[in-house]
Scaffold this motif. Sequence first.
Motif, PDB file in Angstrom:
ATOM      1  N   ALA A 105       0.831  -1.202   0.000  1.00  0.00           N
ATOM      2  CA  ALA A 105       0.000   0.000   0.000  1.00  0.00           C
ATOM      3  C   ALA A 105       0.869   1.258   0.000  1.00  0.00           C
ATOM      4  CB  ALA A 105      -0.929  -0.008   1.210  1.00  0.00           C
ATOM      5  N   ILE A 106       1.952   1.236   0.766  1.00  0.00           N
ATOM      6  CA  ILE A 106       2.865   2.380   0.782  1.00  0.00           C
ATOM      7  C   ILE A 106       3.515   2.560  -0.586  1.00  0.00           C
ATOM      8  CG2 ILE A 106       4.991   3.284   1.794  1.00  0.00           C
ATOM      9  CD1 ILE A 106       4.234   1.917   4.386  1.00  0.00           C
ATOM     10  N   ASN A 107       3.980   1.451  -1.166  1.00  0.00           N
ATOM     11  CA  ASN A 107       4.600   1.530  -2.495  1.00  0.00           C
ATOM     12  C   ASN A 107       3.619   2.054  -3.534  1.00  0.00           C
ATOM     13  OD1 ASN A 107       6.923   0.445  -1.414  1.00  0.00           O
ATOM     14  ND2 ASN A 107       6.461  -1.647  -2.021  1.00  0.00           N
ATOM     15  N   ARG A 108       2.384   1.595  -3.457  1.00  0.00           N
ATOM     16  CA  ARG A 108       1.372   2.032  -4.423  1.00  0.00           C
ATOM     17  C   ARG A 108       1.044   3.509  -4.242  1.00  0.00           C
ATOM     18  NH1 ARG A 108      -1.650  -1.845  -3.584  1.00  0.00           N
ATOM     19  NH2 ARG A 108      -3.273  -0.970  -2.259  1.00  0.00           N
ATOM     20  N   GLY A 109       1.014   3.946  -2.995  1.00  0.00           N
ATOM     21  CA  GLY A 109       0.746   5.355  -2.740  1.00  0.00           C
ATOM     22  C   GLY A 109       1.829   6.254  -3.313  1.00  0.00           C
TER      23      GLY A 109
END
Length: 316
Positions: free
Chosen positions: A95-99
């Motif tokens: 989720a952090i990478n996608r954000g």
Amino acid sequence: MCGAWLVCFLLTIFEALPSQPDQYGYTARTDVNLDAVTSAPWFHVPYPGQWGMPTVSVSSVLGMIAGVLASTMESIGDYYACARLSGAPPPPTHAINRGIAVEGIGCILAALWGSGNGTTSYSQNIAALGITKVGSRLVLQTAGLLMIILGLFGKFGAVFITIPDPVIGGMFLVMFGMIAAVGISNLQYVDLNSSRNLLILGFSTFSGLVLPTWFHSNPGIIDTGVKELDQVIVVLFTTHMFIGGFFGFVLDNTIPGTEKERGIKSWRKKVTEDGSTMMTDRSCYDIPFCTNCLQRFKFFQYLPFLPSYKAPELRT
């Protein structure tokens, strides 16, 4: 905010506020930027390249890389603060990478449309979650859609320019105060009776406040002879969160301390307690309508921005 805006509007109508720019209270008038409303078109469709073709230079790229690095650190902190305020579990790696990836895509689109600013997470918007108690993605998606539609009407956007500076300042006091309090609340896992932790906390916080201010007060103090390098250093050292986070990271990982003292033990206990429920709750970070399909193909577990991603040590 709307109430304060209305009060300023009424005070402006009845000429209760000074009309001279050099008088105290003039900035509270709502007609200071009224020309922007009258000159704005009723309807305008923005399009890529409307301000000309983008130009690229080594100095600008290096400067933006420094800005993106500082913004990325801020965004990661914002993600955790957002999860905490909305009652969601800590965001997983994918989720952090996608954000961060979506922020990069947003910056590319902003550059093509010539908006003059990049796209990143804003701490004041996250603070609004704590104030309004609204953390539904559907609400935010609807708000984003309305912003796109209303952005086509120039007069509508120009009206917001008339919001007086004192109203904006009062709003920022609440929002930045909220996000600062959320950040400080994460220290509940740390042993604040430890002189080690107090040193790290005090030094990193004070450095984050003082160093950027000093750099702003002494422009041109950095002169390495390489213009591009000067820009990178200035961008990094004028970002408060980068300075505080950098010193905090270095000191916390170099000054000896136990896991209990550093808060790692308490944090792990908080994250892993009631593990089955926590894993179920992490479904809020899945991509709608796609997660089940992605899990069918082994290839997708190697892409670090997808919910099906698995760390190398967890792959079989």
